[in-house]
Motif scaffolding. Structure first.
Motif, mmCIF file in Angstrom:
data_model
loop_
_atom_site.group_PDB
_atom_site.id
_atom_site.type_symbol
_atom_site.label_atom_id
_atom_site.label_comp_id
_atom_site.label_asym_id
_atom_site.label_seq_id
_atom_site.Cartn_x
_atom_site.Cartn_y
_atom_site.Cartn_z
ATOM 1 N N THR A 37 -45.748 -7.694 -47.783
ATOM 2 C CA THR A 37 -43.876 -7.529 -47.350
ATOM 3 C C THR A 37 -43.214 -6.971 -46.158
ATOM 4 O OG1 THR A 37 -43.292 -6.914 -49.968
ATOM 5 C CG2 THR A 37 -41.805 -6.411 -48.278
ATOM 6 N N MET A 38 -43.930 -6.047 -45.693
ATOM 7 C CA MET A 38 -44.498 -5.770 -44.215
ATOM 8 C C MET A 38 -44.522 -6.533 -43.824
ATOM 9 S SD MET A 38 -42.263 -3.194 -45.145
ATOM 10 C CE MET A 38 -42.591 -2.265 -43.053
ATOM 11 N N LYS A 39 -45.674 -7.234 -43.494
ATOM 12 C CA LYS A 39 -45.848 -8.201 -42.851
ATOM 13 C C LYS A 39 -44.705 -9.556 -42.802
ATOM 14 C CE LYS A 39 -50.197 -7.053 -40.876
ATOM 15 N NZ LYS A 39 -50.489 -7.242 -39.680
ATOM 16 N N ARG A 40 -44.219 -9.728 -43.400
ATOM 17 C CA ARG A 40 -43.464 -11.166 -44.582
ATOM 18 C C ARG A 40 -42.350 -10.910 -43.409
ATOM 19 N NH1 ARG A 40 -38.771 -11.472 -46.291
ATOM 20 N NH2 ARG A 40 -38.962 -9.849 -47.982
ATOM 21 N N LEU A 41 -42.089 -9.462 -43.182
ATOM 22 C CA LEU A 41 -40.302 -8.488 -42.874
ATOM 23 C C LEU A 41 -40.871 -8.983 -40.743
ATOM 24 C CD1 LEU A 41 -39.805 -5.995 -44.827
ATOM 25 C CD2 LEU A 41 -38.253 -7.776 -44.498
ATOM 26 N N GLU A 42 -41.766 -8.257 -40.630
ATOM 27 C CA GLU A 42 -42.199 -8.694 -39.474
ATOM 28 C C GLU A 42 -42.370 -10.095 -38.715
ATOM 29 O OE1 GLU A 42 -46.314 -7.228 -38.168
ATOM 30 O OE2 GLU A 42 -45.255 -4.929 -39.071
ATOM 31 N N GLN A 43 -42.718 -10.300 -39.852
ATOM 32 C CA GLN A 43 -43.003 -12.123 -39.667
ATOM 33 C C GLN A 43 -41.307 -13.331 -39.306
ATOM 34 O OE1 GLN A 43 -45.627 -14.107 -38.764
ATOM 35 N NE2 GLN A 43 -43.846 -16.091 -38.101
ATOM 36 N N GLU A 44 -40.330 -12.743 -40.640
ATOM 37 C CA GLU A 44 -38.916 -13.033 -39.974
ATOM 38 C C GLU A 44 -37.839 -11.946 -39.022
ATOM 39 O OE1 GLU A 44 -35.433 -12.350 -43.303
ATOM 40 O OE2 GLU A 44 -37.236 -12.145 -44.565
ATOM 41 N N LEU A 45 -38.764 -10.851 -38.793
ATOM 42 C CA LEU A 45 -37.618 -10.355 -38.025
ATOM 43 C C LEU A 45 -38.381 -10.849 -36.731
ATOM 44 C CD1 LEU A 45 -37.162 -6.958 -39.800
ATOM 45 C CD2 LEU A 45 -35.295 -9.072 -39.415
ATOM 46 N N TYR A 46 -39.249 -10.733 -36.113
ATOM 47 C CA TYR A 46 -39.487 -11.037 -35.010
ATOM 48 C C TYR A 46 -39.777 -12.226 -34.594
ATOM 49 C CZ TYR A 46 -40.209 -5.703 -33.816
ATOM 50 O OH TYR A 46 -39.464 -4.593 -34.010
ATOM 51 N N GLY A 47 -40.509 -13.279 -35.130
ATOM 52 C CA GLY A 47 -40.796 -14.420 -34.932
ATOM 53 C C GLY A 47 -42.515 -14.684 -34.583
ATOM 54 N N LYS A 48 -42.545 -15.494 -34.589
ATOM 55 C CA LYS A 48 -44.802 -16.143 -34.840
ATOM 56 C C LYS A 48 -44.645 -15.606 -33.741
ATOM 57 C CE LYS A 48 -47.222 -20.463 -36.211
ATOM 58 N NZ LYS A 48 -47.461 -21.414 -35.932
ATOM 59 N N ASN A 49 -44.007 -15.797 -32.430
ATOM 60 C CA ASN A 49 -44.847 -15.726 -31.097
ATOM 61 C C ASN A 49 -44.678 -14.322 -30.053
ATOM 62 O OD1 ASN A 49 -45.858 -18.036 -31.016
ATOM 63 N ND2 ASN A 49 -43.581 -19.094 -30.313
ATOM 64 N N SER A 50 -43.972 -13.448 -30.690
ATOM 65 C CA SER A 50 -43.785 -12.333 -30.039
ATOM 66 C C SER A 50 -44.991 -11.657 -29.863
ATOM 67 C CB SER A 50 -42.952 -11.664 -31.317
ATOM 68 O OG SER A 50 -42.506 -10.069 -30.503
ATOM 69 N N LYS A 51 -45.350 -10.595 -28.431
ATOM 70 C CA LYS A 51 -46.470 -10.838 -28.181
ATOM 71 C C LYS A 51 -45.990 -9.031 -28.409
ATOM 72 C CE LYS A 51 -47.132 -14.154 -25.429
ATOM 73 N NZ LYS A 51 -47.349 -14.709 -24.150
ATOM 74 N N SER A 52 -44.877 -7.803 -28.388
ATOM 75 C CA SER A 52 -44.336 -6.465 -28.433
ATOM 76 C C SER A 52 -45.211 -6.184 -30.026
ATOM 77 C CB SER A 52 -42.921 -6.539 -28.102
ATOM 78 O OG SER A 52 -42.208 -7.218 -29.141
ATOM 79 N N GLU A 53 -44.968 -4.999 -29.308
ATOM 80 C CA GLU A 53 -45.081 -4.453 -31.096
ATOM 81 C C GLU A 53 -43.708 -4.193 -31.771
ATOM 82 O OE1 GLU A 53 -46.359 0.117 -30.592
ATOM 83 O OE2 GLU A 53 -47.732 -0.508 -29.005
ATOM 84 N N LYS A 54 -44.595 -3.992 -33.441
ATOM 85 C CA LYS A 54 -43.883 -4.824 -34.161
ATOM 86 C C LYS A 54 -43.098 -3.151 -35.140
ATOM 87 C CE LYS A 54 -44.376 -9.518 -34.038
ATOM 88 N NZ LYS A 54 -45.888 -10.117 -34.316
ATOM 89 N N HIS A 55 -42.352 -2.653 -34.856
ATOM 90 C CA HIS A 55 -41.324 -1.822 -35.945
ATOM 91 C C HIS A 55 -40.717 -2.280 -36.413
ATOM 92 C CE1 HIS A 55 -44.562 1.016 -33.398
ATOM 93 N NE2 HIS A 55 -43.506 0.664 -32.239
ATOM 94 N N VAL A 56 -41.053 -2.007 -37.554
ATOM 95 C CA VAL A 56 -39.812 -2.087 -38.693
ATOM 96 C C VAL A 56 -39.614 -0.954 -39.764
ATOM 97 C CG1 VAL A 56 -39.479 -4.204 -40.962
ATOM 98 C CG2 VAL A 56 -40.408 -5.029 -38.786
ATOM 99 N N MET A 57 -38.179 -0.941 -40.151
ATOM 100 C CA MET A 57 -37.914 0.651 -40.360
ATOM 101 C C MET A 57 -37.066 0.242 -41.769
ATOM 102 S SD MET A 57 -37.546 4.057 -39.515
ATOM 103 C CE MET A 57 -35.444 3.963 -38.322
ATOM 104 N N ILE A 58 -37.513 0.331 -43.073
ATOM 105 C CA ILE A 58 -36.782 0.153 -43.913
ATOM 106 C C ILE A 58 -35.726 1.162 -44.174
ATOM 107 C CG2 ILE A 58 -36.439 -0.328 -46.485
ATOM 108 C CD1 ILE A 58 -38.899 -1.429 -46.603
ATOM 109 N N ARG A 59 -34.783 1.431 -44.007
ATOM 110 C CA ARG A 59 -34.056 2.437 -44.228
ATOM 111 C C ARG A 59 -33.302 2.772 -45.248
ATOM 112 N NH1 ARG A 59 -30.829 2.589 -38.506
ATOM 113 N NH2 ARG A 59 -32.467 2.926 -37.173
ATOM 114 N N GLU A 60 -32.730 1.800 -45.798
ATOM 115 C CA GLU A 60 -32.299 2.173 -47.559
ATOM 116 C C GLU A 60 -32.740 1.394 -48.429
ATOM 117 O OE1 GLU A 60 -28.328 3.406 -48.416
ATOM 118 O OE2 GLU A 60 -27.871 2.283 -46.615
#
Length: 88
Positions: A37-60
């Motif tokens: 789930t976390m990998k899918r969210l990173e892929q969905e929110l940042y895209g495929k070619n993002s090179k920056s650090e990916k910080h996803v936080m589930i708030r609620e």
């Protein structure tokens, strides 16, 4: 489930409402134990070619919808995911 998720892009924090399918219903458990789930969210929110650090936080968790039951308990799923992480 529907969850409110925050992520950082170009030094600006964005929030979105996304769907999540998981056995866990606690945001901390999803972040720690549900790797898919976390990998899918990173892929969905940042895209495929993002090179920056990916910080996803589930708030609620906004709402939950029961899809089906699992034969394993929550602790069983946690142990299973720990073994999977140790293999990688």
């Amino acid at each position: 489930m529907t969850a409110r998720v925050a992520f950082k892009k170009r030094k600006v924090v964005h929030e979105r409402v996304v769907w999540i399918v998981s056995v866990f219903d606690n945001p901390n458990d999803i972040k720690n134990y549900d790797i898919k789930t976390m990998k899918r969210l990173e892929q969905e929110l940042y895209g495929k070619n993002s090179k920056s650090e990916k910080h996803v936080m589930i708030r609620e968790i906004i709402d939950k919808k029961l899809v089906s039951y699992s034969n394993l308990s929550i602790d069983g799923h946690k142990k299973q995911n720990k073994k999977q992480v140790q293999k990688d």
